[in-house]
Design a protein around this motif. Structure first.
Motif, PDB file in Angstrom:
ATOM      1  N   GLN A  26       0.788  -1.149  -0.039  1.00 55.42           N
ATOM      2  CA  GLN A  26       0.104   0.084  -0.009  1.00 55.42           C
ATOM      3  C   GLN A  26       0.824   1.194  -0.082  1.00 55.42           C
ATOM      4  N   MET A  27       1.922   0.910   0.522  1.00 53.78           N
ATOM      5  CA  MET A  27       2.738   2.351   0.905  1.00 53.78           C
ATOM      6  C   MET A  27       4.007   2.555  -0.165  1.00 53.78           C
ATOM      7  N   GLY A  28       4.634   1.374  -0.383  1.00 56.38           N
ATOM      8  CA  GLY A  28       5.799   1.447  -1.303  1.00 56.38           C
ATOM      9  C   GLY A  28       7.001   1.264  -0.493  1.00 56.38           C
ATOM     10  N   TRP A  29       8.057   1.271  -1.148  1.00 55.75           N
ATOM     11  CA  TRP A  29       9.527   1.124  -0.431  1.00 55.75           C
ATOM     12  C   TRP A  29       9.858   2.182   0.473  1.00 55.75           C
ATOM     13  N   ILE A  30       9.716   3.515   0.060  1.00 53.27           N
ATOM     14  CA  ILE A  30      10.178   4.553   0.913  1.00 53.27           C
ATOM     15  C   ILE A  30       9.279   4.754   2.115  1.00 53.27           C
ATOM     16  N   SER A 209      -4.768   2.896   6.614  1.00 51.58           N
ATOM     17  CA  SER A 209      -4.825   1.367   7.334  1.00 51.58           C
ATOM     18  C   SER A 209      -3.675   0.954   7.564  1.00 51.58           C
ATOM     19  N   ALA A 210      -2.723   1.093   6.563  1.00 53.49           N
ATOM     20  CA  ALA A 210      -1.326   0.157   6.718  1.00 53.49           C
ATOM     21  C   ALA A 210      -0.764   0.810   7.845  1.00 53.49           C
ATOM     22  N   ILE A 211      -0.653   2.145   8.133  1.00 51.03           N
ATOM     23  CA  ILE A 211       0.078   2.605   9.239  1.00 51.03           C
ATOM     24  C   ILE A 211      -0.415   2.071  10.578  1.00 51.03           C
ATOM     25  N   GLY A 212      -1.832   1.796  10.645  1.00 52.95           N
ATOM     26  CA  GLY A 212      -2.301   1.438  11.641  1.00 52.95           C
ATOM     27  C   GLY A 212      -1.841  -0.080  11.990  1.00 52.95           C
ATOM     28  N   GLY A 268       5.147  -8.268  -4.711  1.00 53.30           N
ATOM     29  CA  GLY A 268       4.895  -7.200  -5.396  1.00 53.30           C
ATOM     30  C   GLY A 268       3.532  -6.414  -4.989  1.00 53.30           C
ATOM     31  N   ASN A 269       2.788  -5.780  -5.686  1.00 47.09           N
ATOM     32  CA  ASN A 269       1.707  -4.753  -5.297  1.00 47.09           C
ATOM     33  C   ASN A 269       0.358  -5.899  -5.108  1.00 47.09           C
TER      34      ASN A 269
END
Length: 440
Positions: A26-30, A209-212, A268-269
């Motif tokens: 959801q967020m990507g590498w960085i 949601s991914a941060i949570g 991957g995604n």
């Protein structure tokens, strides 16, 4: 220190590790790597602060505080104690519900991995989660009769070993998938807008949601004091606990980074919400089944470590409310083991109620994200920092005071936006779900 580190690893490496590859997608590498490192550093910093609050007013010679709530009461007063009680008990209840759901999903994955192996990858191998939750509840009712944290050290060590096993298995399977199929389609910012109809608004909700979910992966501060209470007083508990917290969080962060990075590289995604049960891996089937068995065993132990503060709080309140009641005070000996009818009834009731709620709301990612967001700020940041300020008399508006308050405000904003994203996802899931009909 060894047992304290095992308790921490058992508590931290839980179901949160299973969703990290999805978070990275959801967020990507960085943003993914940066967010994980952010929570790692903040968790370590506030945990070290919290170890000095086990005794008060002096961190070495002061009076012991056997629970997180008692530490808040002794340092910050009754009003903050009540707020902490609401936050801690609410979060602990939420985590036991989440563990019930996660265990059932992993038990179903064991059956499905065998079924797919026997009948092919496209076979209909769905199974109802409700009977699996009931089986888990029966085991937890039995384990819940263990009186306190001091008796859980062997279980905690076993659970810690299991967490290493399934985390390592996920890492190995990810490496094998990369070696066989190459790196999946990834990007610096995750799933691109427009991919499969993904809108900018939906992308934002998923990132929140991914941060949570990542915050949930580092949720353990609310039982840190209870873990510290199992240590001997020589050397000083805060000194040993600082080492245990550092070791525990470092080990967990290393595993988390590998699971997130390698899982995202492998899938991957298209990374599933749970990389051991979403069946990005089919073979070797026995290894997938074994990894999910390790998840089940681990969560059997982790559930108890999370539930013990709840049991202790409930039982202490009841004893104070009815101090002369014979049922509450009476203990029996059965086969050399201490047995309490009061403990049996109270703890069994709790496990049964949590299992019923898990059957009503069996949503993995959004539920995990909401718990993580609600846990992180009050219990992992706000109370540890405020207790440290009060205990060491940090002058108001001093450089140290301002820096600590800035950390508090920044983490509050992060938790708030993560809670909003997870709540939105949970509401969206509830509107299309039929209670007691959860199927994996």
């Amino acid at each position: 220190m060894f047992h304290a580190s095992a308790h921490i690893i058992t508590t931290v490496i839980g179901s949160g590790v299973l969703s990290l590859s999805w978070c990275f997608a959801q967020m990507g590498w960085i943003p993914g790597v940066s967010t994980l490192l952010f929570f790692c550093v903040i968790s370590l910093f506030t945990s070290i602060l919290l170890t000095d609050s086990y005794r008060s007013p002096d961190p070495v010679f002061g009076t012991r505080n056997s629970t997180y709530m008692n530490a808040v009461k002794a340092t910050l007063g009754m009003q903050q104690y009540k707020l902490c009680g609401i936050a801690q008990m609410g979060v602990l209840v939420g985590i036991t519900i989440g563990y019930t759901t996660t265990t059932a999903i992993s038990m179903a994955a064991i059956y499905k991995s065998i079924c797919f192996h026997q009948h092919g990858h496209h076979a209909d191998c769905h199974v109802s989660n409700n009977p699996l939750m009931i089986i888990f509840a029966i085991f937890e009712i039995i384990l819940s009769q263990v009186p306190n944290f001091h008796e859980l050290s062997p279980l905690s060590v076993i659970a810690a070993i299991m967490s290493f096993m399934y985390s390592t298995t996920g890492i190995v399977l990810s490496i094998a998938k990369i070696a066989g199929n190459g790196v999946g389609k990834t990007s610096l910012t995750g799933i691109p807008i427009g991919n499969n109809g993904l809108t900018a608004m939906e992308k934002m909700w998923r990132v929140l949601s991914a941060i949570g979910d990542i915050a949930f992966a580092f949720s353990f501060s609310f039982v840190l004091i209870e873990i510290q209470d199992t240590l001997k007083s020589s050397p000083p508990e805060n000194k040993s606990m600082k080492k245990a917290a550092t070791v525990g969080i470092f080990v967990c962060s290393m595993f988390y980074m590998m699971c997130g990075v390698l899982g995202y590289a492998a899938f991957g995604n298209d990374a599933p919400g749970n990389f051991l049960t979403g069946f990005g891996f089919f073979d070797p089937f026995w290894l997938v089944a074994l990894a999910n068995l390790c998840v089940v065993i681990h969560l059997l132990g982790a559930y108890q470590i999370i539930a013990q503060p709840i049991f202790g709080f409930m039982e202490e309140w009841v004893r104070k409310r009815w101090p002369e009641n014979r049922v509450i005070r009476k203990h029996y000996t059965l086969g050399g083991l201490e047995f309490s009818l009061f403990r049996l009834i109270g703890r069994t009731t709790y496990v049964v109620v949590m299992t019923i709620i898990a059957m009503l709301f069996p949503f993995f990612n959004d539920f995990v994200g909401l718990i993580g967001a609600c846990t992180f700020w009050p219990l992992s940041v706000y109370f540890p920092i405020q207790m440290y300020i009060a205990q060491f008399n940090i002058p108001r508006l001093s450089c140290a005071w301002i820096c600590l308050q800035l950390i508090t405000v920044a983490c509050f904003i992060v938790s708030l936006v993560a809670a909003i994203g997870s709540t939105r996802g949970l509401v969206k899931s509830v509107t299309t779900f039929k209670p007691f009909q959860s199927v994996s």
